[in-house]
Design an enzyme around this catalytic site. Structure first.
Site, short mmCIF file in Angstrom:
data_model
loop_
_atom_site.label_atom_id
_atom_site.label_comp_id
_atom_site.label_asym_id
_atom_site.label_seq_id
_atom_site.Cartn_x
_atom_site.Cartn_y
_atom_site.Cartn_z
CE LYS A 122 -3.34 -9.12 -2.58
NZ LYS A 122 -3.63 -7.86 -1.82
CB CYS A 176 10.81 -0.47 1.85
SG CYS A 176 11.02 -0.18 0.09
CD1 TRP A 185 -0.26 -1.66 3.03
CD2 TRP A 185 0.47 0.42 3.42
NE1 TRP A 185 0.45 -1.68 4.22
CE2 TRP A 185 0.90 -0.41 4.47
CE3 TRP A 185 0.81 1.78 3.46
CZ2 TRP A 185 1.65 0.06 5.55
CZ3 TRP A 185 1.57 2.26 4.52
CH2 TRP A 185 1.98 1.40 5.55
CG ASN A 186 5.10 1.20 0.60
OD1 ASN A 186 4.69 0.14 0.14
ND2 ASN A 186 6.37 1.53 0.59
CD GLU A 197 11.39 -3.67 -1.12
OE1 GLU A 197 11.74 -3.68 0.10
OE2 GLU A 197 10.54 -2.91 -1.56
CG LEU A 198 10.91 -9.33 2.49
CD1 LEU A 198 11.36 -10.53 3.30
CD2 LEU A 198 9.46 -9.48 2.03
CD GLU A 242 9.66 -1.62 7.45
OE1 GLU A 242 10.20 -1.24 6.41
OE2 GLU A 242 8.87 -2.58 7.48
N GLY A 269 6.49 -6.51 0.53
CA GLY A 269 5.63 -6.43 1.70
C GLY A 269 6.39 -6.72 2.98
CB SER A 270 5.17 -7.58 6.32
OG SER A 270 4.50 -8.82 6.16
#
Length: 513
Positions: free
Chosen positions: A173, A280, A149-150, A246-247, A378, A224-225
């Site tokens: 998605k 991130c 969402w960022n 990519e976390l 984070e 995401g997370s």
């Protein structure tokens, strides 16, 4: 009050009530794609992909070029949609979701043919005399793309553009927090002439994403997370399909004694608060050597006084809303943990009392250390955590004392020293005298170390990551096959003599390698 809440429905799909982070008012209803919808989308992508892979690279690039022009024509719509779903500052929306996307579309449309062209590679030694080696880049098939969402538009557009230029079809998605920003990517590519089924952006939640990951795709690209990324990695491992992750990050900033402190203070604010800190590669830990600590802190506090929040500022807004109520809870918990453990809150440290939505004041915290969650985890918010250190070596040690390793930045007027310190930080990328900008440079491969991810995206390496790099070996001369059947003691003895000649009696073997 959650920004999305389940509501009753009369069908088999999950329905969510969406709310604005700016006003907390309802904005619409999201109908989530279910497992049957996902399966149908993957089947459609599978059917469309062979014809798309057979399309020339020039034709693929032309569609991406057209998408660039449509984006520029529709940029106000993109900005309005992103801002309505996220509450981010309009300038952040323009720079991250329009300028960055336009730049990357242009770059990949121009360079994809060169990066993915079949190429000859010289084989070494004697085999190089006998054989030709060629490398071809074959599309993987159907790529599953899960984005957060960022950066709800940029992260779909950038990865989808690379995957489709490589000849794949994509089932994507976006987040349930920002579904319609993600859907714009499909809309723009369709308008540009992309064939039906080559890019589908589904609306949905975590269950929809899990169905894509488990749905029989040929690669998953996930942003995401850490917790969800590990689940995605397990699912991909069980299916033996490639994955890029990519976390999260907890990036460090090192301010040396010879830094330009005005520029460094500006960099601290932008690096920590751009996109409301939902970045991130955002700066989360700032280490300042003691010789300049007081002056740096004074400049930071002075520069922070005039920062503006609230949609009423329009293009003049500096720090937007927190995009998601769950992230607000994390920000508040981390700040309160730091406060309880002795940190000093010199600015901010609370929700903005003058605004109705999810606004957290730009915050400066000192006397922080690694006993505090805000320095270990984070936070993903508009927070500057500043710690005094004795030496650059101590700053480097603390920067590396983290389970994350996504990005970082070093500030010094000695560029050679900056380069050395940047190279010594155990992270995926680093900037010198700037905030983390590597994702915005398409030529730079982007990815994290440790808990910050797996694999790299972007650049030549990222584009090729959506292909199978296939070597083809071609015999040059024909004739009797070397070392063919039947085997014999004479042929074995001949090979021994050849090895002895190449690597013992003469330097020929090493010279030819």
């Amino acid at each position: 009050m959650s920004l999305y809440e389940p509501i009753e429905s009369n069908d088999s799909r999950r329905h969510l009530q969406l709310r604005s982070p700016v006003t907390l008012e309802p904005t619409g209803e999201l109908v989530c794609a279910n497992s049957e919808d996902v399966a149908a989308a993957i089947q459609k992508a599978r059917a469309a992909q062979p014809a798309w892979a057979a399309t020339s690279m020039k034709a693929r690039a032309a569609i991406v070029e057209k998408a660039l022009q449509i984006l520029l024509e529709r940029q106000d719509e993109v900005i309005d949609t992103v801002v309505s779903e996220t509450g981010k500052a309009r300038t952040d929306a323009m720079s991250m979701e329009v300028f960055s996307v336009a730049d990357q579309l242009c770059y990949y449309a121009k360079n994809a043919e060169k990066f993915l062209a079949p190429r000859k590679r010289k084989a070494h030694g004697l085999i190089g005399i006998m054989k030709q080696l060629r490398i071809v880049y074959k599309p993987l098939g159907v790529v599953g793309l899960i984005t957060p969402w960022n950066g709800p538009f940029v992260l779909v557009m950038n990865q989808a553009a690379q995957a489709i230029l490589a000849g794949n079809a994509v089932v994507a998605k976006g987040s349930e927090v920002t579904p319609y920003s993600a859907r714009l990517a499909e809309d723009i590519f369709r308008q540009a002439g992309l064939p039906d089924g080559v890019l589908q952006v589904l609306l949905g939640d975590g269950e929809t994403g899990a169905a894509i990951v488990r749905g029989g795709v040929d690669k998953v690209s996930f942003t995401g997370s850490v917790a969800t990324g590990k689940k995605v990695a397990v699912a991909c491992a069980e299916q033996l399909i490639p994955v890029s992750l990519e976390l999260g990050g907890n990036d460090a900033m090192i301010v040396c004694a010879d830094a330009d402190l005005d520029r460094a203070a500006d960099g601290a604010w932008v690096g920590s608060c751009m996109n409301t800190g939902h970045y991130c590669c955002g700066t989360e830990r700032i280490y300042v050597v003691k010789e300049v600590y007081d002056e740096f802190l004074q400049k930071v506090l002075e520069k922070g006084k005039g920062l503006r929040q609230g949609s009423e500022h329009g293009w003049n807004e500096d720090v937007g809303a927190v995009f998601w109520d769950r992230q607000m809870a994390i920000i508040e918990a981390h700040v309160e943990d730091a406060r309880a453990k002795g940190a000093n809150i010199l600015m901010g440290g609370k929700r903005n009392p003058d605004l109705p939505g999810l606004y957290y004041e730009p915050t400066v915290i000192t006397e922080v250390d690694n006993s505090m969650d805000i320095m270990l985890l984070e936070t993903f918010g508009p927070i500057l955590c500043i710690q005094k250190v004795d030496t650059e070596e101590e700053a480097l040690r603390l920067a590396n004392d983290s389970e994350f390793g996504l990005n970082g930045n070093v500030w010094t007027q000695d560029k050679d020293k900056g380069y050395r310190l940047a190279a010594a930080i155990d992270t995926g990328a680093c900037s010198v005298n700037d905030m983390a900008v590597s994702y915005g440079i398409p030529a730079a491969p982007f990815g994290g170390k440790k808990n910050s991810g797996l694999g790299q995206v972007n650049g030549k390496k990222g584009l090729r990551g959506y292909t199978h790099e296939m070597p083809i070996v071609i015999d040059r001369f024909g004739g009797k096959m070397q070392n063919g059947y039947p085997y014999s003691a004479d042929s074995a003895e001949g090979m021994k003599k050849l090895m002895n000649f190449l690597w013992v009696k003469t330097p020929l073997g090493r010279w030819m390698s």
